[in-house]
Design an enzyme around this catalytic site. Sequence first.
Site, PDB file in Angstrom:
ATOM      1  N   ARG A  50      39.444 -20.975  50.085  1.00 22.63           N
ATOM      2  CA  ARG A  50      39.906 -22.239  50.625  1.00 22.63           C
ATOM      3  C   ARG A  50      41.381 -22.439  50.307  1.00 22.63           C
ATOM      4  NH1 ARG A  50      36.019 -25.831  52.923  1.00 22.63           N
ATOM      5  NH2 ARG A  50      37.836 -27.189  53.104  1.00 22.63           N
ATOM      6  N   LYS A  94      33.771 -10.360  43.780  1.00 23.31           N
ATOM      7  CA  LYS A  94      33.409  -9.566  44.962  1.00 23.31           C
ATOM      8  C   LYS A  94      34.453  -8.478  45.217  1.00 23.31           C
ATOM      9  CE  LYS A  94      31.308 -13.794  46.586  1.00 23.31           C
ATOM     10  NZ  LYS A  94      31.530 -15.048  47.361  1.00 23.31           N
ATOM     11  N   HIS A 112      31.365 -27.954  38.211  1.00 21.45           N
ATOM     12  CA  HIS A 112      32.137 -26.890  38.870  1.00 21.45           C
ATOM     13  C   HIS A 112      33.630 -27.160  38.926  1.00 21.45           C
ATOM     14  CE1 HIS A 112      28.683 -24.619  40.601  1.00 21.45           C
ATOM     15  NE2 HIS A 112      28.098 -25.804  40.507  1.00 21.45           N
ATOM     16  N   THR A 132      34.664 -16.811  42.428  1.00 26.23           N
ATOM     17  CA  THR A 132      33.620 -15.810  42.611  1.00 26.23           C
ATOM     18  C   THR A 132      34.107 -14.706  43.550  1.00 26.23           C
ATOM     19  OG1 THR A 132      32.701 -17.329  44.263  1.00 26.23           O
ATOM     20  CG2 THR A 132      31.588 -17.232  42.126  1.00 26.23           C
TER      21      THR A 132
END
Length: 838
Positions: free
Chosen positions: A565, A676, A373, A672
Amino acid sequence: MTTFEQVPVFQCEFEDDRTGLSKETIKRALADNLFYIQGKVPATATPNDYYMALAYTVRDRMLQRWFKTTEVYTKKGVKVVSYLSAEFLLGPHLSNNLINLGIYDLVRQVVEESGLDFVQLREIEEEPGLGNGGLGRLAACYMDSLSTLEIPAIGYGIRYEFGIFDQEIRDGWQVEITDKWLHLGNPWEIPRLEETIEVKFGGRTEAYYDEKCRYRVRWIPDKVVKGVPYDTPISGYNVNTVNTLRLWKAEAPESFEFQAFNVGDYYGAVNRKVVSENITKVLYPNDELMKGKELRLEQQYFFVSCSLQDMIRLHLQKGESLETFHQSFAVQLNDTHPSIGVAELMRLLVDEYEIEWDQAWQITQNTFGYTNHTLLPEALEKWTLSLFKNLLPRHLQIIYEINQRFLGQVRAKYPNDSDRLARLSLIDESGEKYVRMANLASVGSHAINGVAALHTELLKRDVLGDFHELWPEKFSNKTNGVTPRRWIVVSNPLLANLITRKIGADWISHLEDLKQLEAFIEDAEFRREWRQTKQDIKGYLATYIKENHGIEVNPESLFDVQVKRLHEYKRQHLNVLHIITLYKRIKDNPNIEITPRTFIFGGKAAPGYFMAKLIIKLINSVGDVVNNDPDVRDRLKVVFLPDYNVRFGQRVYPAADLSEQISTAGKEASGTGNMKFAMNGALTIGTLDGANIEIREEVGEENFFLFGLTTEQVYELKSKGYNPWDYYHNNPQLKQVIDLISSGFFSHGDTNLFRPLVDSLLYHDPYMLFADYQSYIDAQDQVNQAYRDQEHWTRMSILNAARMGKFSSDRAILEYCQEIWNAVPVKIELEEYIQGRA
Ligand code: Z16
């Protein structure tokens, strides 16, 4: 809070099927659960009691399906996907399960007819924040898709007593508060005490010869900890499948206490218990930063050992031998956090089940897949040999053995290439010695994947370049996806209803169907409805912000949102430079034509990450000045909303006009949140990074605001020597903005406060904000232009949503099933008497 008092529940007719879906049955169930589970009557019930009664009423309606699903999997012949993840960032269960079961409207109605406030009850749920950000949320989306696609699956992880901290903002600074998500009980989990597993730690190993004169090793640990499984049902949308998320809690075993107690060390015995139970106490709140803490390795080994032992037990229960283990389970490693599983499975097979090394290695490689990741070097996990040896002495030996055999192969293929050997080795010997977990995961898996096309290419070229050269066939890309159930249907019912009125409801499980919306792009009435829907949702968010944070925002302004974040590579501070640029323009020319904007930020900083915390302070400080300057006349507003989490994500994605995806190219593996936003009709301003590239490809470059250097240009500029000073001196606008921060203008004259941030930019700028500044400002000016033409903006918004089909986690999971896991759907049939969906 209204109560059951006026409600004639005890007069209602009810079926003897206690989980029925008639209104009377549901009403009765609410009253029953309130009394028999919570032990309350309306006179004494708190809102939480009502929430619990409601949650149990929903859970009861999943139990037949859950049981059936589990029963089918424990029978022979079904391959089960086992998703190993140190994080599952689930978010609230209630609405999600109601939607997946198809009973949202029904239950809401019953609750309201009972005189209760459904929305109030829904908001009482404490969300399980068992993850940091993208990686943990991805695991949750994938669990949803696995169930929806009827794939046999089990998620394995850690039941942290304290999840990601709650964030408060005091005087503009982040303050961390313990997350007590379990304080009022958790109705969604069932402990399975009888399936407890033992895990060993520490001690030493001992070689011996068995009765057949074979060389063997036994591990004599100095500590044993019990793992108690807590199971949570994971429903699928519109199907009977209910998979399990099994999270492990650490407990001290009785036997150890007695031993200590017998020799009179009462305090020592109790303390040992405390130390054991510490293992699952708290989630480490660092995203993308490896800190070599022993307890973290204990957490990882603890949950991985529990999970593998659990799988072996299930496999043997089916009457199978361990030679076929990989036909029963496809185990996916969500990053390197569970990669100790490679050594643990070898240990279990070789030491405990006496399988020959070579065969055990075949089974292990066939079992595991590894998802990477990140490319950030500071995030790559490595453990010092001494720490490893103390905690897992047997595993270190096994890793040496794996390494020796592996490097033997490499040597045969590339003779006299010691540099290559040093790079591929599972042990980093360049300075202090470390175990490299990404290398262990790569060697022990048959499949390695990145999470977006660019990320996978960079992985193959750089971080795992030598492994790619060795085994190109192991590598593939699996671009991330997100579940449209939570991220459209649950979070944005108004838009979901509008879409369903136009194209039917199939899009919810076949997101490519959203393409059909393009047929209505010339329909002015549809565009009006689309625009009005977005407007209404923005209004709700504005009301929420006013009620909860006391800040007035103009719902007609452009909602410009960056929630994620806090990290320097994500460049929230580049966004701030844009805000200050606009502010300067107003100050220089108070009557300038300007598109009104509301800048919304949210996100947590790792508690030890000073620069990230300083960026939060900067956002709030700039907000204080901008929001209170009469010259601005409310044309700009800056809000930092505290405690960004899944629940707030569900509020904010639907309300965004503009999605900020502005990481330095090559740094964000996928992202991600970007998906959305776009699914909910926001336009993206973004760099060619991570999945942004693929989003732009899908929605069309004319419907995406692109800016910034490419990954190649970033490398090029770095290698020829990047000097942020040049940009500062050659761009007067940039210079003014930086000087304004340095001058103390946003810090009550304090010229020291933001100096570390400004100096970092002026002298290093590792994430190249200055190089991208002008391009970003130009793209933002184009956003302003575009927003003025609302008709055109609406068309772009519709096209963005309509073309997001690729980014459903259903598509991603299907690819994993076909190309990595070799897993197929299994229909779960229910007996006649079990009620269907509403
Ligand atoms: C994380 O959330 C991610 C990577 C990582 O190494 C550690 C954590 Cl906690 C993120 C990536 O930053 C993001 O780009 C990606 O979309 C997400 O993982 C899921 O793959």
